[in-house]
Scaffold this active site. Structure first.
Site, PDB file in Angstrom:
ATOM      1  N   PHE A 145       0.857  -0.981   0.067  1.00 15.65           N
ATOM      2  CA  PHE A 145       0.084  -0.028   0.173  1.00 15.65           C
ATOM      3  C   PHE A 145       0.866   1.259  -0.088  1.00 15.65           C
ATOM      4  O   PHE A 145       1.715   1.559   0.821  1.00 15.65           O
ATOM      5  CB  PHE A 145      -1.022   0.152   1.076  1.00 15.65           C
ATOM      6  CG  PHE A 145      -1.929   1.184   1.259  1.00 15.65           C
ATOM      7  CD1 PHE A 145      -3.078   1.042   0.261  1.00 15.65           C
ATOM      8  CD2 PHE A 145      -1.615   2.422   1.857  1.00 15.65           C
ATOM      9  CE1 PHE A 145      -4.013   2.352   0.369  1.00 15.65           C
ATOM     10  CE2 PHE A 145      -2.420   3.384   1.702  1.00 15.65           C
ATOM     11  CZ  PHE A 145      -3.526   3.417   0.968  1.00 15.65           C
ATOM     12  N   ASP A 231       9.407   2.884   1.861  1.00 12.99           N
ATOM     13  CA  ASP A 231       8.605   3.700   2.061  1.00 12.99           C
ATOM     14  C   ASP A 231       8.111   3.630   3.469  1.00 12.99           C
ATOM     15  O   ASP A 231       7.698   2.707   4.194  1.00 12.99           O
ATOM     16  CB  ASP A 231       7.316   3.064   1.263  1.00 12.99           C
ATOM     17  CG  ASP A 231       5.959   3.869   1.627  1.00 12.99           C
ATOM     18  OD1 ASP A 231       5.781   4.879   2.564  1.00 12.99           O
ATOM     19  OD2 ASP A 231       4.971   3.771   0.837  1.00 12.99           O
ATOM     20  N   LYS A 272       3.124  11.630   7.101  1.00 14.05           N
ATOM     21  CA  LYS A 272       2.253  11.272   8.130  1.00 14.05           C
ATOM     22  C   LYS A 272       2.795  12.001   9.377  1.00 14.05           C
ATOM     23  O   LYS A 272       2.798  13.523   9.561  1.00 14.05           O
ATOM     24  CB  LYS A 272       2.064   9.933   8.343  1.00 14.05           C
ATOM     25  CG  LYS A 272       1.102   9.165   7.427  1.00 14.05           C
ATOM     26  CD  LYS A 272       0.817   7.807   7.715  1.00 14.05           C
ATOM     27  CE  LYS A 272      -0.029   7.201   6.641  1.00 14.05           C
ATOM     28  NZ  LYS A 272      -1.414   7.832   6.395  1.00 14.05           N
TER      29      LYS A 272
END
Length: 424
Positions: A145, A231, A272
């Protein structure tokens, strides 16, 4: 004039009528947050055990980050990159030294960060590795994802995210996650320019690979002259008990480049928690020999690197280091998994617990198409704890890293209470 919300029912009805139905949230309407707590419109208090998918590692409305936002918002918010500003340079120096890279390219969202890394990797492959233009291949892991842009869903396994959104972007090859042999075979293709991977697959259910997987990924990529892109949008910024998940099992708090167990990617994607939930900020970090392929006019963003965002990000990273949140995540994560394992051993409704630091998941012993995990999350909310299922039968538990040990035990008691009620 904005309509005043007086009840959860009213807020949900407004979203249902006027908003696109692209999410399926729990029916809880939140109005306030502080630290590890959230309050709904009616004033009910909850423990937050999702942390906005790890965006609020520093806790909700952290006062230091809030003060930095307010101060900068009253001074200068946006110039675009048509001009220099007096905050971006200090931020770039701060974040590159913080994570140990030569250069940073700031963007806004996690998906933008991924897209940025993919573009840089392809350009590096053509200009530095000598791959024929338009023939570059980027290897990814199955069940990944990385966002929801057209390019990213081109290499997703989630058919719900892909159906009727094609045609898709070519140039990607999927291999099994946590499988070095599969990676070795894929990298035999001389046109491979990069391997993009999550150190822990969060959305897939907090799937945690073998302890040496990241190290072996780095070694394999280096052997084949392929860029290793990590990531860490969800796993980074102290979430897993180290500054980065690729840090392995070291107790780093911002100096992980000095740790023997640190596995250093060629490119690092952050988002984030880099801004503590106050403002969308993402960043791609790499060394000069990679980042120098990007020239003026070839990539950018009006808001990327804006003074407000980067001032917030610097302060958010300072909070992570000053409050030693990586160590707190490591300590509390161990306690949480121990308590959840006791429940797994005692109750048949639970299958297993897995995770690292304060990024954890409990697998419910039911089929993926059952409503059990959802129903359990509804009951958890009833008792004052907010969590969300993923992949049908998995509940992800990821509280803010400022949680105390007493608060954690309180939350574990709530979880045990719900598990008892669902035990067959």
């Amino acid at each position: 004039m904005m309509e005043t919300i007086n009840s959860s029912k009213q807020a949900i009805a407004l979203e249902d009528e006027f908003g696109a139905h692209n999410y399926h949230p729990l029916p809880v309407v939140l109005a306030k947050g502080e630290g590890v707590f959230l309050w709904d419109v009616e004033g009910k208090k909850y423990y937050d055990f999702l942390s906005a998918y790890s965006a609020v590692n520093q806790g909700h409305c952290h006062p230091r980050i809030k003060d930095a936002l307010i101060e900068q918002a009253g001074t200068l918010t946006l110039t675009s990159r048509a001009f220099y500003n007096n905050i971006l340079g200090p931020f770039e120096k701060y974040i590159t030294e913080y994570f140990g890279f030569d250069k940073v390219l700031p963007m806004n969202t996690g998906a933008e960060g991924v897209e940025t890394a993919l573009k840089i990797a392809r350009k590096w492959g053509y200009e530095k590795k000598g791959v024929p233009e338009n023939e570059g291949v980027i290897v990814v892991a199955e069940n990944n994802f990385h966002g929801r842009t057209t390019t990213v869903i081109s290499f997703s396994n989630d058919e719900n995210a892909r159906k009727n959104f094609g045609p898709f972007t070519p140039g990607f090859e999927k291999i099994a996650y946590d499988d070095i042999e599969a990676l070795e075979r894929a990298l035999e293709n001389k046109n491979v320019v990069a391997f993009l991977v999550e150190p822990i697959q969060g959305e897939a259910g907090v799937y945690t690979p073998a302890v040496d997987y990241m190290r072996r990924v780095a070694e394999t990529c280096k052997k084949h002259n392929v860029l290793f892109i990590a990531d860490e949008i969800q796993t980074g910024i102290a979430r897993t008990g180290s500054l980065l998940a690729v840090c392995g099992n070291c107790s780093c708090e911002g100096h992980c480049e000095k740790q023997e167990t640190y596995t250093r990617p060629d490119m690092l994607i952050l988002g984030k928690a880099i801004s503590g939930g106050f403002y969308p900020v993402s960043a791609v970090l790499a060394d000069n020999h990679i980042m120098e392929v990007i020239k003026p006019g070839q990539h950018g963003s009006t808001f990327g690197g804006n003074p407000l965002g980067v001032k917030v990000a610097m302060t958010a990273l300072e909070v992570i280091r000053d409050e030693r949140l990586a160590l707190n995540a490591r300590k509390l994560g161990s306690i949480f998994r121990e308590r959840m394992q006791l429940l797994v051993d005692k109750y048949k409704i639970l299958k297993l617990v897995r995770g690292k630091g304060l990024l954890n998941a409990v697998v419910v012993n039911d089929s993926q198409d059952s409503s059990t995990a959802w129903d359990m999350c509804m009951k958890l909310a009833e008792y004052g704890l907010l969590a969300k299922p993923t992949h049908g039968n998995i509940i992800r538990f990821a509280p803010p890293l400022v949680m105390t040990e007493d608060q954690l035990h309180d939350c574990c008691d709530i979880i045990e209470k719900v598990v008892k009620e669902f035990e067959r």
